[in-house]
Design an enzyme around this catalytic site. Structure first.
Site, PDB file in Angstrom:
ATOM      1  N   ARG A 157      21.340  -3.888   4.031  1.00  0.00           N
ATOM      2  CA  ARG A 157      22.281  -3.499   2.980  1.00  0.00           C
ATOM      3  C   ARG A 157      23.745  -3.761   3.312  1.00  0.00           C
ATOM      4  NH1 ARG A 157      19.150   2.156   1.905  1.00  0.00           N
ATOM      5  NH2 ARG A 157      17.398   1.286   0.714  1.00  0.00           N
ATOM      6  N   HIS A 188      15.105  12.379  -8.102  1.00  0.00           N
ATOM      7  CA  HIS A 188      16.337  12.806  -7.442  1.00  0.00           C
ATOM      8  C   HIS A 188      17.337  13.281  -8.501  1.00  0.00           C
ATOM      9  CE1 HIS A 188      14.722  11.333  -3.847  1.00  0.00           C
ATOM     10  NE2 HIS A 188      15.520  10.312  -3.590  1.00  0.00           N
ATOM     11  N   CYS A 240      18.266   4.847  -2.893  1.00  0.00           N
ATOM     12  CA  CYS A 240      17.882   5.432  -4.185  1.00  0.00           C
ATOM     13  C   CYS A 240      18.963   6.329  -4.770  1.00  0.00           C
ATOM     14  CB  CYS A 240      16.564   6.186  -4.053  1.00  0.00           C
ATOM     15  SG  CYS A 240      16.498   7.327  -2.659  1.00  0.00           S
ATOM     16  N   GLY A 247      11.035  10.438  -1.488  1.00  0.00           N
ATOM     17  CA  GLY A 247      11.966   9.518  -0.839  1.00  0.00           C
ATOM     18  C   GLY A 247      11.656   9.306   0.627  1.00  0.00           C
ATOM     19  N   SER A 254      -4.338  -2.199   6.973  1.00  0.00           N
ATOM     20  CA  SER A 254      -4.628  -2.097   5.537  1.00  0.00           C
ATOM     21  C   SER A 254      -5.333  -3.336   4.989  1.00  0.00           C
ATOM     22  CB  SER A 254      -3.325  -1.878   4.754  1.00  0.00           C
ATOM     23  OG  SER A 254      -2.716  -0.653   5.104  1.00  0.00           O
ATOM     24  N   ARG A 314      17.597  17.729   0.830  1.00  0.00           N
ATOM     25  CA  ARG A 314      16.188  17.542   0.478  1.00  0.00           C
ATOM     26  C   ARG A 314      15.670  18.826  -0.163  1.00  0.00           C
ATOM     27  NH1 ARG A 314      14.298  12.685   0.174  1.00  0.00           N
ATOM     28  NH2 ARG A 314      14.754  12.183   2.348  1.00  0.00           N
ATOM     29  N   THR A 325       0.808  -1.226   0.000  1.00  0.00           N
ATOM     30  CA  THR A 325       0.000   0.000   0.000  1.00  0.00           C
ATOM     31  C   THR A 325       0.840   1.274   0.000  1.00  0.00           C
ATOM     32  OG1 THR A 325      -0.155  -0.086   2.416  1.00  0.00           O
ATOM     33  CG2 THR A 325      -1.931  -1.131   1.168  1.00  0.00           C
ATOM     34  N   GLY A 326       2.143   1.156   0.098  1.00  0.00           N
ATOM     35  CA  GLY A 326       3.016   2.332   0.103  1.00  0.00           C
ATOM     36  C   GLY A 326       3.349   2.808  -1.301  1.00  0.00           C
ATOM     37  N   LYS A 330      25.384   6.289   3.901  1.00  0.00           N
ATOM     38  CA  LYS A 330      24.900   5.200   3.040  1.00  0.00           C
ATOM     39  C   LYS A 330      25.534   5.273   1.654  1.00  0.00           C
ATOM     40  CE  LYS A 330      20.260   5.032   5.109  1.00  0.00           C
ATOM     41  NZ  LYS A 330      18.842   5.424   4.854  1.00  0.00           N
TER      42      LYS A 330
END
Length: 339
Positions: free
Chosen positions: A99, A241, A129, A160, A40, A234, A11-12, A213
């Site tokens: 990750r 991006h 991303c 993001g 949900s 941001r 649902t995102g 990251k």
């Protein structure tokens, strides 16, 4: 043969995009299951011309599922990705949790496809991303001339941070025109008509976690010897991006040679000053799959230096598309050989 696929976090923003891309690319799935939190359950999400009813992740039995495409948040992934892997599925996880686990490969298919064979825990991680689009652009340069150092400044859209962040930008923008004072909630400062030089939390050395990251993920995906300096910002853009990238190389590589390499590389589109467009902005590449490279020029302040601008749809290549591409790679290199 078709595969049984579960989409966690259906649902995102990213979950919706994963379902859309699975349909667009005719992914070989006989059964697609939408999973999310209990609040949900019963909602419907679109998968091509079908509507899938969301099932409860907490009670779902992963037995018989071949591939899990997971984007539910790091804490949820930490709990449920191992459960899915234990049940026999291979999990492709889009959160930050796995990750840097040494037993979990971190994959961008255009850059390190061979790592798909290294999923010792049954989990494959999708990179951040901002890292994804940068390494897609860096890979051909590194192969041709060896990258010593990268300095990158990112201009990252609010998508993001999820739907709530997109709503915050919309509501703040509308409110300012109505003489209302902005009330930051998702972000530490006003995002409308502003830029914020902070993405994620600050670390002890002054870097933000997003910047960290980009450093460690680039090393894991490409080459641990590459030095990376990242500055993440941001900006009040809904989707897409952008990055200004400065590269110092081991060997000489002209802008013309770099353009030729990029034109021959999968996942990259070059826009140069000889065209009418000249460069691209995040608004123009929404819905596109490639990483768009433009403003390519020599950096004369260092030996063997190049500058370029790259833009990419962070919900597609930066998240959902890369996840699906890993699944396609997994089928080609691993799963098809088991059947």
């Amino acid at each position: 043969m078709g595969y049984k696929v579960a989409v966690v976090g259906a649902t995102g923003n990213v979950g919706h995009e994963i379902l859309s891309i699975l349909d667009e690319r005719n992914f070989p799935a006989d059964d697609v299951i939408a999973l999310a939190s209990s609040r949900s359950v019963g909602r419907e999400v679109s998968y091509g011309d079908k509507d899938l009813k969301v099932q409860d992740l907490a009670t779902f039995d992963f037995k018989g599922v071949d591939i899990v495409l997971s984007s539910p948040g790091a804490k949820v992934s930490a709990e449920y990705s191992p459960k899915a892997a234990k049940a026999g599925a291979i999990v492709i996880d889009n959160t930050s949790h796995w990750r840097m686990d040494p037993d979990v490969p971190l994959i961008v298919p255009e850059v390190n496809p061979e790592a798909v064979h290294e999923a010792k825990k049954g989990i494959i991680a999708n990179p951040n991303c901002s890292t994804i689009q940068m390494v897609v652009a860096l890979k051909p340069l590194h192969e041709a001339a060896g990258i010593k150092r990268v300095v990158v400044s990112t201009y990252q859209s609010v998508s993001g941070s999820g739907k709530e962040a997109m709503d915050e930008l919309f509501n703040q923008t509308k409110g300012i025109y109505m003489n209302e004072q902005a009330k930051p909630a998702v972000y530490p400062k006003q995002i409308a008509f502003n830029v914020i030089p902070q993405i994620d939390v600050f670390m002890d050395d002054g870097m933000t976690k997003e910047e960290w990251k980009m450093v460690v993920e680039t090393k894991k995906i490409m080459d641990k010897s590459i030095k990376v300096c990242a500055n993440c910002v941001r900006v009040p853009v809904f989707i897409g991006h952008s990055e200004m990238v400065n590269v110092e190389l081991e060997r000489e590589l002209s802008p013309a040679e770099a353009k030729k390499l990029w034109r021959e590389s999968p996942g990259v589109t070059v826009i140069d000053l000889e065209t009418d467009i000249e460069y691209v902005t995040p608004h123009e590449i929404q819905g596109e799959d490639d990483v768009y490279v433009s403003r390519i020029r020599e950096d004369v302040t260092v030996e063997n230096g190049l500058n370029f601008w790259c833009a990419s749809d962070n919900l597609r290549k930066g998240a959902a598309l890369n996840t699906v591409q890993i699944a396609e790679l997994l089928i080609k290199e691993v799963l098809s050989n088991k059947n």
